[in-house]
Design a protein around this motif. Structure first.
Motif: not given
Length: 274
Positions: A214-224, A247-254
């Protein structure tokens, strides 16, 4: 050095620095709390209380041969949160640690958790199946197990030198210190626990946990991200969560928390303070 002894005798190593609002960091497989150095130093400098533990079987915690599953990992975190009396906490999980955060917040976090962050995280479920056709086939994870059992030391060189940080991509310079630190963290953990954890991070289904949060969650992920492909993880998790920001990041790795720490830290700070 601080340790919490659990009911089954397992000792959990943890760091607890500073004062103020607590941020709890959950590391990925097969690493330790040391993988969060860049984040812990940054947020400590911003006036937060920063906490990170070594998951059972990993790092300096007991090298357990049992309990290496997500239910137990989450219960271990609940015991640590109670021991430290954490309130209004933000839980940040990377990769396997994102699964741990998801299960902990959904099942144990009421009254203690204010926000959560999933970074390159394994939920909803990694394994390919009839209900999850976009997942990775079992052969991938069987390959992990075989490589770990045959020569863990070599396997733990190949992963960070290649896909984990994107050093296998043309034009990306190899950072030998980063590779060596990954190897160091992996090798101080227990082989049996790390072997079992492959099943935990690949086969656990977090779908209902995500729906319950139920709490706010930020989901971050590298697109590569070559370890946890984005299409079958972050994009699906964000749809299942009630209050998600993706929020996603072009070219970012794991391993973007290390390779692009300044970007990730700034986005974490904005979410936590928002």
């Amino acid at each position: 050095m601080s340790f919490l002894t659990l009911q089954d005798g397992t000792q959990i190593f943890y760091k607890d620095w500073g004062s103020g609002r607590p941020i709890v960091f959950h590391h990925g497989w097969p690493l330790s709390s040391d993988d969060w150095d860049a984040q812990m130093l940054f947020f400590l400098g911003k006036g937060f209380r920063v906490i990170a533990h070594d998951r059972r079987g990993h790092g300096r915690s007991s090298q357990t041969d049992t309990g290496n599953d997500m239910d137990t990992y989450a219960a271990d975190v609940a015991a640590l949160a109670a021991h430290l009396d954490l309130r209004d906490a933000v839980h940040v999980g990377h990769s396997t640690g994102g699964g741990e955060v998801t299960r902990y917040v959904a099942r144990h976090g009421a009254g203690r958790v204010a926000k959560a962050v999933l970074i390159g995280a394994v939920p909803p479920v990694m394994l390919k199946s009839a209900s999850n056709p976009g997942g990775l086939p079992m052969e991938v994870f069987d390959g992990f197990r075989a490589a770990l059992a045959a020569n863990r030391a070599q396997f733990y060189r190949e992963v960070p030198m290649g896909p984990f940080y994107g050093f296998n991509r043309p034009g990306t310079p190899m950072l030998e210190g980063v590779v060596g630190n990954w190897w160091r963290q992996g090798m101080i953990g227990g082989a049996k626990a790390q072997y079992d954890c492959i099943k935990a991070f690949s086969e656990t289904d977090f779908t209902e946990d995500l729906r319950r949060i139920e709490v706010p969650v930020l989901v971050l992920h590298g697109e590569d991200d070559q370890i946890v492909p984005i299409a079958d993880s972050a994009r699906l998790s964000a749809k299942l969560l009630r209050h998600a920001t993706l929020k996603t990041y072009p070219g970012f790795p794991h391993g973007m928390c290390t390779t692009h720490a300044e970007v990730i830290n700034a986005d974490l700070l904005a979410f936590i303070q928002g």
